[in-house]
Design a protein around this motif. Structure first.
Motif, PDB file in Angstrom:
ATOM      1  N   ARG A 147      -9.228  10.435  14.125  1.00 29.77           N
ATOM      2  CA  ARG A 147      -8.413   9.751  13.093  1.00 29.77           C
ATOM      3  C   ARG A 147      -8.837   8.291  12.959  1.00 29.77           C
ATOM      4  O   ARG A 147      -8.922   7.748  11.860  1.00 29.77           O
ATOM      5  N   ALA A 148      -9.118   7.638  14.102  1.00 28.38           N
ATOM      6  CA  ALA A 148      -9.531   6.223  14.060  1.00 28.38           C
ATOM      7  C   ALA A 148     -10.856   6.084  13.310  1.00 28.38           C
ATOM      8  O   ALA A 148     -11.035   5.142  12.516  1.00 28.38           O
ATOM      9  N   LEU A 149     -11.778   7.010  13.527  1.00 28.04           N
ATOM     10  CA  LEU A 149     -13.066   6.953  12.824  1.00 28.04           C
ATOM     11  C   LEU A 149     -12.870   7.181  11.326  1.00 28.04           C
ATOM     12  O   LEU A 149     -13.502   6.519  10.496  1.00 28.04           O
ATOM     13  N   ALA A 150     -11.981   8.111  10.979  1.00 29.38           N
ATOM     14  CA  ALA A 150     -11.692   8.363   9.557  1.00 29.38           C
ATOM     15  C   ALA A 150     -11.075   7.116   8.925  1.00 29.38           C
ATOM     16  O   ALA A 150     -11.437   6.732   7.800  1.00 29.38           O
ATOM     17  N   ALA A 151     -10.172   6.463   9.658  1.00 34.25           N
ATOM     18  CA  ALA A 151      -9.527   5.250   9.138  1.00 34.25           C
ATOM     19  C   ALA A 151     -10.565   4.137   8.969  1.00 34.25           C
ATOM     20  O   ALA A 151     -10.515   3.373   7.994  1.00 34.25           O
ATOM     21  N   LEU A 152     -11.496   4.053   9.893  1.00 31.23           N
ATOM     22  CA  LEU A 152     -12.558   3.051   9.797  1.00 31.23           C
ATOM     23  C   LEU A 152     -13.412   3.303   8.554  1.00 31.23           C
ATOM     24  O   LEU A 152     -13.725   2.380   7.796  1.00 31.23           O
ATOM     25  N   ALA A 153     -13.778   4.556   8.326  1.00 32.53           N
ATOM     26  CA  ALA A 153     -14.578   4.917   7.137  1.00 32.53           C
ATOM     27  C   ALA A 153     -13.815   4.555   5.864  1.00 32.53           C
ATOM     28  O   ALA A 153     -14.394   4.029   4.908  1.00 32.53           O
ATOM     29  N   ALA A 154     -12.505   4.809   5.859  1.00 30.46           N
ATOM     30  CA  ALA A 154     -11.690   4.496   4.677  1.00 30.46           C
ATOM     31  C   ALA A 154     -11.609   2.988   4.473  1.00 30.46           C
ATOM     32  O   ALA A 154     -11.658   2.490   3.347  1.00 30.46           O
ATOM     33  N   HIS A 155     -11.513   2.241   5.570  1.00 29.39           N
ATOM     34  CA  HIS A 155     -11.357   0.791   5.500  1.00 29.39           C
ATOM     35  C   HIS A 155     -12.611   0.099   4.964  1.00 29.39           C
ATOM     36  O   HIS A 155     -12.519  -0.888   4.235  1.00 29.39           O
ATOM     37  N   LEU A 156     -13.796   0.626   5.286  1.00 29.36           N
ATOM     38  CA  LEU A 156     -15.026  -0.131   4.988  1.00 29.36           C
ATOM     39  C   LEU A 156     -15.187  -0.472   3.493  1.00 29.36           C
ATOM     40  O   LEU A 156     -15.503  -1.653   3.217  1.00 29.36           O
ATOM     41  N   PRO A 157     -15.054   0.311   2.485  1.00 32.38           N
ATOM     42  CA  PRO A 157     -15.019   1.759   2.502  1.00 32.38           C
ATOM     43  C   PRO A 157     -16.438   2.292   2.631  1.00 32.38           C
ATOM     44  O   PRO A 157     -17.390   1.606   2.290  1.00 32.38           O
ATOM     45  N   SER A 158     -16.574   3.537   3.096  1.00 32.62           N
ATOM     46  CA  SER A 158     -17.893   4.089   3.368  1.00 32.62           C
ATOM     47  C   SER A 158     -18.374   5.013   2.244  1.00 32.62           C
ATOM     48  O   SER A 158     -17.715   6.004   1.930  1.00 32.62           O
ATOM     49  N   GLN A 159     -19.526   4.648   1.667  1.00 31.73           N
ATOM     50  CA  GLN A 159     -20.175   5.554   0.705  1.00 31.73           C
ATOM     51  C   GLN A 159     -21.006   6.593   1.449  1.00 31.73           C
ATOM     52  O   GLN A 159     -21.158   7.719   0.998  1.00 31.73           O
ATOM     53  N   ALA A 160     -21.584   6.147   2.574  1.00 33.91           N
ATOM     54  CA  ALA A 160     -22.477   7.026   3.330  1.00 33.91           C
ATOM     55  C   ALA A 160     -22.279   6.762   4.814  1.00 33.91           C
ATOM     56  O   ALA A 160     -22.301   5.610   5.252  1.00 33.91           O
ATOM     57  N   ALA A 161     -22.069   7.815   5.576  1.00 32.80           N
ATOM     58  CA  ALA A 161     -21.921   7.681   7.030  1.00 32.80           C
ATOM     59  C   ALA A 161     -22.899   8.630   7.710  1.00 32.80           C
ATOM     60  O   ALA A 161     -23.293   9.652   7.139  1.00 32.80           O
ATOM     61  N   LEU A 162     -23.295   8.246   8.934  1.00 30.08           N
ATOM     62  CA  LEU A 162     -24.240   9.039   9.721  1.00 30.08           C
ATOM     63  C   LEU A 162     -23.618   9.317  11.084  1.00 30.08           C
ATOM     64  O   LEU A 162     -23.114   8.394  11.736  1.00 30.08           O
ATOM     65  N   GLU A 163     -23.659  10.572  11.509  1.00 29.05           N
ATOM     66  CA  GLU A 163     -23.177  10.960  12.839  1.00 29.05           C
ATOM     67  C   GLU A 163     -24.346  11.556  13.613  1.00 29.05           C
ATOM     68  O   GLU A 163     -24.947  12.537  13.162  1.00 29.05           O
ATOM     69  N   LEU A 164     -24.678  10.973  14.760  1.00 26.87           N
ATOM     70  CA  LEU A 164     -25.701  11.554  15.639  1.00 26.87           C
ATOM     71  C   LEU A 164     -24.958  12.367  16.692  1.00 26.87           C
ATOM     72  O   LEU A 164     -24.304  11.792  17.568  1.00 26.87           O
TER      73      LEU A 164
END
Ligand SMILES: C[S@@+](CC[C@H](N)C(=O)[O-])C[C@H]1O[C@@H](n2cnc3c(N)ncnc32)[C@H](O)[C@@H]1O
Length: 217
Positions: free
Chosen positions: A56-73
């Motif tokens: 949830r914290a990562l989702a909130a961070l993505a929403a806050h940025l807001p994120s057009q593109a994210a990468l997960e390794l």
């Protein structure tokens, strides 16, 4: 009242189902954290995934940025990917174990996640394929060895949007990872360096002052 904005009942129902799954998958060993030749899906779901509050914290961070593109390794079963995908334009995620990647893809189909680019392969070997764009959020959650973490962060720098963030998982998992985190957060690039114990966040965002903060939640 509990804030449920980033809580997704469908993803959590799937997590509960996976925790009781008896399916067995072959292991691909990258030299950090795996034992034996096979693992059960239930074991992976119990031990390897970010817990709901961190997803949830990562989702909130993505929403806050807001994120057009994210990468997960480190995709694993794709549940944190599903959280991130709901708050970013396109999520790119990379998994070395093709059996696990195939299972993650079936989970996204169930969850209706259509904005995920999924790569199968060892991170370094696949790097050129997913290094084709800028990312606002880069979440490094695989191969928990200090030298690997430092390499992934250094290779991520050219891909990171100027206001973007890198989140490094398990920075206190071992003395080796602690040393890598200390090395990384001391680099002159960063303004904010945040230690949330389970993960560390680094950003070059010039609107923020250079400081090291610790939070616990
Ligand atoms: C901790 S799990 C990822 C958990 C996932 N991010 C989540 O929160 O749901 C790490 C995954 O990274 C994969 N992995 C580890 N080292 C890798 C490497 N060098 N290249 C590719 N995949 C790797 C493992 O197979 C494993 O599935």
């Amino acid at each position: 009242m509990r804030d449920t904005k980033f809580h997704y009942a469908d993803i959590e129902t799937l997590r509960s189902e996976l925790k009781t799954s008896t399916e067995v998958l072959p292991v691909v060993d990258y030299g950090a954290g795996s034992t034996g030749n096979t693992s059960t899906v239930s074991g992976i779901a119990r031990r390897s995934l970010k817990r709901p509050k961190h997803a949830r914290a990562l989702a909130a961070l993505a929403a806050h940025l807001p994120s057009q593109a994210a990468l997960e390794l480190g995709t694993s079963l794709g549940l944190t990917s599903a959280y991130l995908a709901r708050h970013t334009g396109v999520l790119t995620t990379v998994e070395g174990n093709p059996h696990i990647q195939a299972l993650a893809q079936s989970h996204w189909a169930k969850l209706g996640a259509a904005n995920i680019r999924s790569f199968s392969g060892e991170f370094d070997a696949t790097w050129e394929a997913f290094a084709d764009r800028d990312y606002d959020l880069i979440f490094i959650d695989g191969n928990h060895r200090g030298e690997a973490l430092i390499r992934y962060v250094e290779k991520s720098l050219p891909l990171l949007h100027p206001d973007g963030v890198i989140v490094c998982d398990d920075i206190h998992w071992s003395p080796d990872m602690e040393a890598a985190w200390e090395h990384l957060r001391s680099m002159p690039e960063w303004t904010l360096q945040m230690d949330a114990f389970e993960w560390g966040l680094l950003t070059r965002n010039q609107a923020l002052k250079r400081e090291h903060v610790r939070i616990r939640f």
